[in-house]
Motif scaffolding. Structure first.
Motif, PDB file in Angstrom:
ATOM      1  N   ASN A  56       0.812  -1.225   0.000  1.00 31.30           N
ATOM      2  CA  ASN A  56       0.000   0.000   0.000  1.00 31.30           C
ATOM      3  C   ASN A  56       0.842   1.271   0.000  1.00 31.30           C
ATOM      4  O   ASN A  56       0.364   2.333   0.405  1.00 31.30           O
ATOM      5  N   ILE A  57       2.094   1.183  -0.450  1.00 35.19           N
ATOM      6  CA  ILE A  57       2.972   2.352  -0.535  1.00 35.19           C
ATOM      7  C   ILE A  57       3.352   2.565  -1.992  1.00 35.19           C
ATOM      8  O   ILE A  57       3.831   1.644  -2.667  1.00 35.19           O
ATOM      9  N   LEU A  58       3.153   3.786  -2.490  1.00 35.04           N
ATOM     10  CA  LEU A  58       3.567   4.149  -3.841  1.00 35.04           C
ATOM     11  C   LEU A  58       4.977   4.738  -3.792  1.00 35.04           C
ATOM     12  O   LEU A  58       5.267   5.611  -2.965  1.00 35.04           O
ATOM     13  N   TYR A  59       5.855   4.238  -4.674  1.00 36.06           N
ATOM     14  CA  TYR A  59       7.210   4.768  -4.799  1.00 36.06           C
ATOM     15  C   TYR A  59       7.279   5.540  -6.119  1.00 36.06           C
ATOM     16  O   TYR A  59       7.518   4.953  -7.178  1.00 36.06           O
ATOM     17  N   PRO A  60       7.049   6.856  -6.083  1.00 33.23           N
ATOM     18  CA  PRO A  60       6.964   7.636  -7.331  1.00 33.23           C
ATOM     19  C   PRO A  60       8.296   7.671  -8.084  1.00 33.23           C
ATOM     20  O   PRO A  60       9.377   7.655  -7.480  1.00 33.23           O
ATOM     21  N   ALA A  61       8.188   7.748  -9.401  1.00 26.18           N
ATOM     22  CA  ALA A  61       9.376   7.778 -10.252  1.00 26.18           C
ATOM     23  C   ALA A  61      10.258   8.973  -9.922  1.00 26.18           C
ATOM     24  O   ALA A  61      11.494   8.863  -9.916  1.00 26.18           O
ATOM     25  N   ASP A  62       9.641  10.136  -9.633  1.00 27.32           N
ATOM     26  CA  ASP A  62      10.457  11.322  -9.374  1.00 27.32           C
ATOM     27  C   ASP A  62      11.220  11.210  -8.056  1.00 27.32           C
ATOM     28  O   ASP A  62      12.346  11.704  -7.929  1.00 27.32           O
ATOM     29  N   GLU A  63      10.634  10.520  -7.060  1.00 26.89           N
ATOM     30  CA  GLU A  63      11.345  10.308  -5.792  1.00 26.89           C
ATOM     31  C   GLU A  63      12.503   9.325  -5.982  1.00 26.89           C
ATOM     32  O   GLU A  63      13.581   9.494  -5.402  1.00 26.89           O
ATOM     33  N   ILE A  64      12.283   8.306  -6.799  1.00 28.90           N
ATOM     34  CA  ILE A  64      13.353   7.344  -7.086  1.00 28.90           C
ATOM     35  C   ILE A  64      14.480   8.038  -7.843  1.00 28.90           C
ATOM     36  O   ILE A  64      15.669   7.819  -7.559  1.00 28.90           O
ATOM     37  N   GLU A  65      14.111   8.889  -8.797  1.00 30.70           N
ATOM     38  CA  GLU A  65      15.103   9.612  -9.585  1.00 30.70           C
ATOM     39  C   GLU A  65      15.999  10.462  -8.695  1.00 30.70           C
ATOM     40  O   GLU A  65      17.213  10.558  -8.907  1.00 30.70           O
ATOM     41  N   LYS A  66      15.432  11.087  -7.669  1.00 31.22           N
ATOM     42  CA  LYS A  66      16.205  11.971  -6.794  1.00 31.22           C
ATOM     43  C   LYS A  66      17.151  11.207  -5.873  1.00 31.22           C
ATOM     44  O   LYS A  66      18.115  11.777  -5.376  1.00 31.22           O
ATOM     45  N   SER A  67      16.891   9.904  -5.671  1.00 33.23           N
ATOM     46  CA  SER A  67      17.608   9.194  -4.599  1.00 33.23           C
ATOM     47  C   SER A  67      18.430   7.990  -5.022  1.00 33.23           C
ATOM     48  O   SER A  67      19.275   7.522  -4.256  1.00 33.23           O
TER      49      SER A  67
ATOM     50  N   ALA B 144       0.679  10.477   3.718  1.00 33.90           N
ATOM     51  CA  ALA B 144      -0.665   9.940   3.505  1.00 33.90           C
ATOM     52  C   ALA B 144      -1.149  10.287   2.106  1.00 33.90           C
ATOM     53  O   ALA B 144      -0.982  11.417   1.631  1.00 33.90           O
ATOM     54  N   ALA B 145      -1.739   9.301   1.441  1.00 34.09           N
ATOM     55  CA  ALA B 145      -2.265   9.510   0.087  1.00 34.09           C
ATOM     56  C   ALA B 145      -3.654  10.113   0.167  1.00 34.09           C
ATOM     57  O   ALA B 145      -4.443   9.784   1.059  1.00 34.09           O
ATOM     58  N   ASN B 146      -3.987  10.973  -0.736  1.00 35.79           N
ATOM     59  CA  ASN B 146      -5.297  11.601  -0.790  1.00 35.79           C
ATOM     60  C   ASN B 146      -6.037  11.157  -2.044  1.00 35.79           C
ATOM     61  O   ASN B 146      -5.443  10.914  -3.092  1.00 35.79           O
ATOM     62  N   GLY B 147      -7.334  11.071  -1.935  1.00 31.61           N
ATOM     63  CA  GLY B 147      -8.135  10.734  -3.098  1.00 31.61           C
ATOM     64  C   GLY B 147      -8.388   9.239  -3.207  1.00 31.61           C
ATOM     65  O   GLY B 147      -7.936   8.427  -2.383  1.00 31.61           O
ATOM     66  N   ASP B 148      -9.105   8.880  -4.233  1.00 33.41           N
ATOM     67  CA  ASP B 148      -9.474   7.494  -4.476  1.00 33.41           C
ATOM     68  C   ASP B 148      -8.356   6.811  -5.259  1.00 33.41           C
ATOM     69  O   ASP B 148      -8.374   6.751  -6.491  1.00 33.41           O
ATOM     70  N   VAL B 149      -7.358   6.301  -4.550  1.00 34.59           N
ATOM     71  CA  VAL B 149      -6.204   5.653  -5.175  1.00 34.59           C
ATOM     72  C   VAL B 149      -6.011   4.271  -4.571  1.00 34.59           C
ATOM     73  O   VAL B 149      -6.574   3.949  -3.510  1.00 34.59           O
TER      74      VAL B 149
ATOM     75  N   ALA C  68       5.861   7.256  -0.699  1.00 33.50           N
ATOM     76  CA  ALA C  68       7.226   7.313  -0.165  1.00 33.50           C
ATOM     77  C   ALA C  68       7.909   8.595  -0.620  1.00 33.50           C
ATOM     78  O   ALA C  68       7.940   8.907  -1.811  1.00 33.50           O
ATOM     79  N   ARG C  69       8.426   9.345   0.350  1.00 34.01           N
ATOM     80  CA  ARG C  69       9.133  10.589   0.055  1.00 34.01           C
ATOM     81  C   ARG C  69      10.522  10.549   0.696  1.00 34.01           C
ATOM     82  O   ARG C  69      10.760   9.813   1.645  1.00 34.01           O
ATOM     83  N   ASP C  70      11.432  11.356   0.151  1.00 32.01           N
ATOM     84  CA  ASP C  70      12.778  11.523   0.730  1.00 32.01           C
ATOM     85  C   ASP C  70      13.454  10.162   0.958  1.00 32.01           C
ATOM     86  O   ASP C  70      13.907   9.838   2.055  1.00 32.01           O
TER      87      ASP C  70
END
Length: 380
Positions: free
Chosen positions: A44-55, A145-150, A156-158
């Motif tokens: 239930n955790i999204l690892y966004p592409a832009d966060e992966i790119e930064k790290s 925390a995620a918002n909306g119907d997802v 995941a951040r930082d």
């Protein structure tokens, strides 16, 4: 509200693509591996592409311990001194990159150092055998925390990568209920973090491994089949005396021997037929492989012959026109000889037999010469 957690992400290394190198005079083995895909959702955790790119670059030069280091049942950073003592086998991660929406990296294993521990030796043995090796990336991140119907609850951040472990005979990140992680914060104090164990969907990779091992087994079986058939035929033809029951009817025994001989002959014929087909298959494969080269050579030969034929025709015309040779003789003269005569050919007359007669001059050196006068002068 966000909270800091530790996540272990399980994946699979490609030992089939392992290679060996020398570095600073030491033997190393390099094993390609992979971890987080872009926008993957695990637990239930999204690892966004832009966060992966930064790290993702923080994976470079991180330890690749044998398993996640544990102290008193709790996960500890692989960079912690005690974590290093527990899991270090002389392996680290480098060449982190993003390709095809996936983080790829190489595991470098120092052979000498790995051979100093039992777990290091086990890793080397698994790599040498080409066995599947799981990896597990230990990372820290903040959960938002995620918002909306997802289809997930957190983002995941930082992200900060701590290590990418090599797993052997252990569940690693396969179960979600292993302890908490203990890390040293910026103030030098240990802090405990919730640990979330996740696994990337590896169905395709597992299928690849199964397929490669099946093909390997079939190849080994094919290589052994010829000898097994020969061995079977020999064993059937030469049973031990103790295995034979005496017969009161010699005719029946003879019939049995004839039958065995017939069976053996059939098996030998089958083996010979199989071997002949193997030779034919190899010959066909080799023929197909060299056909492009053969065609290329034949093409070059044909082009070279056409060029030489054109050159010879040109030189024949030249020496005939210069009255050095008649047409019939010129056609029978080899190309190399025509090449030698060509420089001496001057249109409309024969070339001088000796340079001393002035063959290079435009004046005819035989002009005014009388053969009869020369003969009378010689008689006088």
């Amino acid at each position: 509200m966000t909270k800091r957690v530790r996540v272990n992400v399980r994946a699979l290394a490609n030992t089939k693509a392992a290679r060996r190198e020398k570095r600073n005079g030491r033997d190393v083995i390099i094993v390609p591996s992979a971890t987080l895909p872009d926008d993957v959702v695990m637990n239930n955790i999204l690892y966004p592409a832009d966060e992966i790119e930064k790290s993702f670059a923080s994976l470079n030069r991180t330890p690749a311990p044998a398993g996640h280091p544990l102290i008193n049942g709790k996960f500890v950073s692989a960079r912690d001194p005690e974590g290093i003592n527990i899991g270090w086998i002389g392996a680290w991660n480098e060449n982190a990159r993003r390709e095809g929406g996936r983080v790829l990296l190489d595991k470098v294993i120092d052979v000498q150092t790995a051979n100093q521990s039992e777990r290091g030796k086990a890793v080397l043995e698994a790599v040498d055998k080409g066995e599947p090796i799981h990896t597990s990336t230990g990372l820290l991140c903040n959960l938002e925390a995620a918002n909306g119907d997802v289809a997930y609850k957190h983002i995941a951040r930082d992200i900060d990568f701590d290590h990418d472990a090599i797993l052997l005979d252990e569940e690693g990140a396969a179960t979600p209920d292993q302890g908490v992680g203990m890390f040293v914060n910026s103030a030098g104090q240990p802090e405990e973090l919730e640990v979330i164990n996740s696994a990337i969907d590896m169905a395709d990779q597992e299928l690849d491994w199964a397929g490669m091992h099946l093909l390997s087994a079939l190849e080994r079986r094919e290589r052994a089949s010829t000898w097994e058939r020969i061995k079977s035929a020999i064993m059937d033809a030469l049973p031990g005396a103790s295995e034979r029951e005496p017969s009161a009817n010699q005719g029946e025994a003879d019939m049995a021997d004839d039958k065995q001989l017939e069976q053996l002959s059939a098996k030998v014929n089958a083996i010979e037929e199989g071997l002949s087909k193997i030779g034919e298959t190899i010959a066909n494969a080799v023929g197909e492989a060299v056909k492009p080269l053969k065609d290329h050579v034949e093409s070059l030969d044909a082009a070279n012959k056409a060029k030489e034929d054109a050159e010879k025709a040109e030189l024949e015309a030249k020496v005939v026109k210069a009255n050095i040779l008649d047409e019939e003789t010129a056609k029978a003269t080899p190309l190399n000889t025509l090449r030698a005569l060509a420089p001496k050919a001057t249109a409309g007359k024969a070339a001088a037999l000796n340079g001393a007669f002035g063959g290079s001059s435009d004046k005819d050196e035989w002009d005014g010469f009388s053969l009869n006068a020369a003969a009378k002068q010689k008689e006088a």
